[in-house]
Design a protein around this motif. Structure first.
Motif, mmCIF file in Angstrom:
data_model
loop_
_atom_site.group_PDB
_atom_site.id
_atom_site.type_symbol
_atom_site.label_atom_id
_atom_site.label_comp_id
_atom_site.label_asym_id
_atom_site.label_seq_id
_atom_site.Cartn_x
_atom_site.Cartn_y
_atom_site.Cartn_z
ATOM 1 N N ASP A 147 0.842 -1.209 0.000
ATOM 2 C CA ASP A 147 0.000 0.000 0.000
ATOM 3 C C ASP A 147 0.876 1.258 0.000
ATOM 4 N N ARG A 148 1.932 1.221 0.826
ATOM 5 C CA ARG A 148 2.845 2.381 0.869
ATOM 6 C C ARG A 148 3.534 2.591 -0.481
ATOM 7 N N LEU A 149 4.019 1.469 -1.032
ATOM 8 C CA LEU A 149 4.754 1.567 -2.295
ATOM 9 C C LEU A 149 3.848 2.096 -3.403
ATOM 10 N N ARG A 150 2.613 1.652 -3.379
ATOM 11 C CA ARG A 150 1.672 2.118 -4.417
ATOM 12 C C ARG A 150 1.432 3.605 -4.254
ATOM 13 N N ALA A 151 1.372 4.063 -3.020
ATOM 14 C CA ALA A 151 1.191 5.496 -2.779
ATOM 15 C C ALA A 151 2.372 6.284 -3.337
ATOM 16 N N GLU A 152 3.526 5.649 -3.381
ATOM 17 C CA GLU A 152 4.722 6.310 -3.948
ATOM 18 C C GLU A 152 4.770 6.157 -5.467
ATOM 19 N N GLY A 153 3.836 5.377 -6.008
ATOM 20 C CA GLY A 153 3.823 5.200 -7.461
ATOM 21 C C GLY A 153 4.457 3.900 -7.934
ATOM 22 N N THR A 154 4.866 3.047 -7.016
ATOM 23 C CA THR A 154 5.430 1.750 -7.414
ATOM 24 C C THR A 154 4.307 0.728 -7.464
#
Ligand SMILES: Cc1ncc(C[n+]2csc(CCOP(=O)(O)OP(=O)(O)O)c2C)c(N)n1
Ligand code: SF4
Ligand SMILES: [Mg+2]
Lengths: 370, 314, 175
Positions: A275-282
């Motif tokens: 979830d965090r990584l997706r928030a960063e665009g990954t």
């Protein structure tokens, strides 16, 4: 009825509902709660079962083998050193085609002594002929234990099943649990080769080089059939009780460029990292492997893979990473993390993904080059 | 000096007490630091303290999985000032056999002491113990008997007495305590004794004596355990004394085939105080089923008579 | 997510307290987990336990790093354990103590759990029971409802003194 319980308790509860005829078990941290609970159920008359307080794990498994050979449903639970001490009998239970069900609370093996989570105990038993499944919540521990009896006792399988759960992280964590009435989901055990004086036979006698391999091949055929049976049983379970499980559990994988693959609680914590990584665009996703034996067929082509192993095979690599290299033909970034309960947070997992180096191995916490 | 032959003491004769022995004879050196990780009131740290005082610095402790694996402390700390060799639960006696062979081969007379729990002795470790005794391993084996699996939180062991509550015998144990002393005796070790930390001088002297023999010796140490037996942690010594006074625990030693009752047990063996005085101090016997109680009493009585009979045999 | 860290000594009930928080939160209709962190020590050694409460299923298994609430069941731990470690800037501290406690100039809530347990004769094997009364004090801080707290206690413990001690702790917390 919904309750909030530890995964150890959830397993004891599932065992109570599956009503084994014989349970033989030995205490070991962090599994002991299961044994204690079951002893209490039996003492209070809540579970009509013979509880054999054996003097070692070798004897625990041997007693389960004897009882199972008599055609009775059996269960035991252990961990770490106890599982290793059973090793000879693990081969025996599988080779004798006995549907013993066992909970193994994953814990590091000594020396040095360590009682915390680690998968090396179970993974080092991967060639014994046992089915192995790894769970990540109390509910899943409960549901999977119920399914384990059904799968082990299926006449296409007739192999023992080991339900694995992370020591302390899961075994001692309280989470919500919804119990079910298994009813006809677990039919009575009919063991075709149960001992029967009316049909005298020699069990596991000396077998020559002309025949031995045939028995091994039969085991492998059943292991392959188990893939189908697992899917069938999981489907039936979902139909009856509404909770769906698969060989893998996937989280945000559909459009993911990067997959984190792991087993047990680490893989669930990885969802938060994703979830965090997706928030960063990954665009990352998690593939949590549930069934390790039989090993699933996975299609991971076209994606980068970060594998986290809470285990190690010396001189070779992370067991899961190496298995995926050969089974799925990938070159993952292999992270060795969480050994002996080493603390690994979702932040750490996110950083594994950010700093991935495909094809390489990285020991979390070890400074400098690996 | 040539080592004494198997079974022969190299120090003073075994069964004569030296005159005027008091606690003052016990060396001042400490091999156990005060900061063990034991529960408060644990009799293990106390016992180990006297055991190591008797053994001295040229000693290795071999410890299988047990409370003692924890009591010694967690890496990088240790509370023990002699080498401690930790080993798998079932393996203490066989590991010690190899260690003794290795040390002797290397020309060292280092004493090897196994310090194992009752589970590690009478249950999972029994095969290894029997093997080492039969092979006449030159070691001292001490069974630290808290009458349950303490390390894992007090499950029954083969050494748990009849009727005792443990986490796996929630209604009281229905099988009697395994008689490990008889099993060991059947291997005819040169020296065998019972002890308890409530009588530290007796314990100290028995360890000293055991270590004078070539070959295996065995000390069975009753270990009152406040956590598992459920008594307040300040009462460890009291409970231990009461075990002896009621003759639920009899202190004796046997060497060269002769059993002698140790001083603290001489009176109680003939005139024990009521068993209830001992059982009543402990939560684990609370609500004991009368049928189990009478079987327990009977068993203790039989044991007492057997010891008396053997001691009085000409 | 609301995160709680409990400091206690082995045998004082810190782990049970965490379980009770989770159970009460669950009865409030939330998702909750409780996790002990066992060292390998025996009775009396410092231990920590954690509880997490959230509206959604909780997927975190690692230790609580930045608690919203720190509970100290044994004051003697304060000089030897960094009980404030990672505490959120607006986090709260609850200490079992009969008199005012000062911790790094923090505002500290206190409640005399030991006194309450002794008063109510809530003593097991010579030790005052702290894990049930503390839930009352925690309820007062608004972490769980008092109703769910007493329900949770009654579910796990038959002796009604556990509930009455918790209710007393609820009333007697010094905020
Ligand atoms: C093969 C194996 N099985 C189980 C365990 C778990 N275990 C460690 S110590 C212990 C109990 C020890 O009991 P005991 O020998 O009586 O010693 P105590 O802890 O009471 O001192 C158990 C069951 C283990 N370490 N290895
Ligand atoms: S459980 Fe008993 S024997 Fe083990 S450390 Fe605690 S008091 Fe000692
Ligand atoms: Mg013991």
């Amino acid at each position: 009825m919904k309750e909030i319980v530890t995964a150890n308790y959830a397993i004891a509860e599932a065992v109570k509902q599956a009503v084994p005829g014989v349970i033989a078990a030995y205490p070991i941290t962090p599994q002991t709660e299961i044994v204690e609970r079951i002893a209490q159920y039996v003492a209070r008359g809540e579970l009509a079962c013979d509880y054999i307080p054996v003097e070692s794990e070798h004897s625990a498994m041997a007693a389960c083998i004897g009882a199972s050979a008599a055609g009775v449903r059996t269960f035991t639970a252990t961990s770490s050193q106890g599982l290793l001490y059973m090793h000879e009998m693990l081969h025996w239970a599988a080779g004798a085609r006995l549907p013993v069900v066992m909970a193994n609370v994953n814990r590091a093996v000594g020396p040095p002594w360590n009682v915390w989570a680690d998968h090396t105990d179970a993974l080092s038993q991967r060639d014994t002929g046992w089915l192995q499944v790894y769970v990540a919540t109390a509910q899943e521990a409960y549901d999977t234990t119920l399914m384990a009896f059904r799968i082990a006792e299926d006449k296409e399988v007739l192999l023992p099943v080991m339900v694995n759960l992370d020591g302390f992280l899961l075994s001692h964590t309280m989470q919500d649990l919804e119990t079910v009435e298994p009813g006809s989901f677990i039919p009575p055990l009919h063991l075709p080769h149960a001992i029967d004086p009316a049909h005298p036979a020699a069990y596991a006698p000396l077998t020559g080089p002309k025949d031995y391999y045939r028995f091994r091949w039969e085991m492998e055929k059943s292991m392959r059939a188990a893939r189908r049976v697992i899917t069938r049983v999981e489907k039936d379970f979902a139909g009856r009780f509404g909770r769906r499980y698969g060989v893998t559990e996937e989280y945000r994988c559909e459009d993911a460029d990067i997959l984190v693959v792991a087993m047990g609680t680490l893989a669930r914590e990885a969802e938060v990292a994703v979830d965090r990584l997706r928030a960063e665009g990954t665009r990352a996703g998690v593939m949590r492997l549930r069934w390790f034996r039989p090993f699933p067929t996975l299609d991971l082509t076209g994606r980068e893979v970060v594998v986290i192993d809470r285990d190690y095979s010396f001189g070779f690599g992370g067991v899961l990473a190496r298995s995926l290299c050969s089974a799925a033909r990938i070159e993952p970034f292999s992270v060795i993390a969480g050994l002996g309960g080493q603390e690994v947070t979702y932040e750490d997992i996110a950083s594994f993904v950010r700093e991935r180096r495909p094809g390489e191995e990285y020991w979390f916490g070890v400074k400098g080059d690996v | 000096m040539t080592p004494p032959a198997h079974g022969e003491p190299s120090l003073p004769p075994v069964f004569k007490r030296r005159a005027g022995e008091t606690m003052a004879q016990i060396p001042k050196e400490e091999y156990i630091l005060e900061t063990t990780s034991a529960c408060p009131g644990c009799s293990s740290s106390l016992s180990l303290r006297y055991i190591l005082k008797a053994a001295g610095p040229d000693t290795v402790l071999v410890i299988p999985a047990s409370c003692s694996s924890v009591i010694q402390g967690m890496y990088p700390n240790t509370a023990v000032n002699v080498p401690v060799y930790n080993i798998a639960f079932a393996a203490a006696a066989s590991c010690a056999s190899g260690m003794v062979a290795g040390l002797r081969r290397a020309g060292r007379e280092t004493k090897v002491i196994v310090y194992a729990g009752d589970g590690g002795t009478v249950d999972i470790g029994l095969q290894a113990l029997s093997g080492a005794l039969e092979r006449e391993t030159d070691f001292l084996y001490i069974c630290f008997d808290n009458e349950a699996y303490g390390n894992t939180g007090m499950q029954r062991s083969g050494s748990t007495p009849l009727g005792a509550l443990t986490t796996t015998t929630p209604l009281g144990k229905i099988h009697p305590k395994k008689e490990i002393d008889r099993i060991v005796e059947a291997h005819h070790p040169p020296y065998q004794a019972t002890a308890i930390s409530a009588f530290p001088l007796d314990l100290f002297q028995k360890v000293e004596k055991a270590l004078t023999f070539r070959g295996p010796s065995f000390i069975h140490l009753l270990a009152p355990c406040p956590t598992g037996w459920r008594f307040p942690h300040g009462k460890t010594i009291e409970v231990g004394r009461m075990a002896v006074k009621t003759a639920a625990w009899v202190l004796w030693e046997r060497g060269q085939g002769r059993l002698s009752v140790s001083a603290p047990s001489k009176g109680p063996l003939k005139r024990p105080v009521p068993l209830q005085d001992y059982l009543g101090m402990q939560g684990r016997f609370k609500g004991l089923d009368p049928a189990l109680l009478s079987r327990l009493q009977q068993g203790i009585g039989t044991n007492r008579e057997a010891i008396l009979a053997e001691a009085e045999r000409p | 997510m609301y995160e709680v860290r409990i400091h206690s000594r082995g045998g004082q009930g810190g782990v049970t307290a965490a379980r009770l928080i989770a159970l009460a939160a669950f009865r409030d209709g939330k998702h909750a987990t409780a996790t002990p962190f066992y060292g390998a020590e025996r009775r009396g050694a410092p231990i920590v336990a954690f509880a997490r409460i959230d509206e959604n299923p909780i997927r975190i298994y690692s230790q609580v790093r930045s608690p919203d609430l720190v509970v100290v069941l044994d004051r003697t731990l304060v000089p030897i354990v960094d009980v404030l470690k990672g505490l959120k800037p607006r986090g709260a501290v609850l200490v079992n103590s009969g008199h005012a406690v000062s911790l790094d100039h923090m505002k500290v809530h206190r409640v005399d759990l030991t006194g309450i347990a002794l008063d109510e004769n809530l003593v097991i094997a010579g030790e005052p029971v702290l894990d049930t009364p503390v839930l009352g004090a925690i309820a007062r801080l608004g972490v769980v409802s008092l109703e769910s707290a007493t329900k949770a206690i009654a579910e796990l413990f038959q002796d009604p003194r556990n509930v009455s001690a918790a209710e007393r702790a609820y009333r007697e917390v010094v905020l």
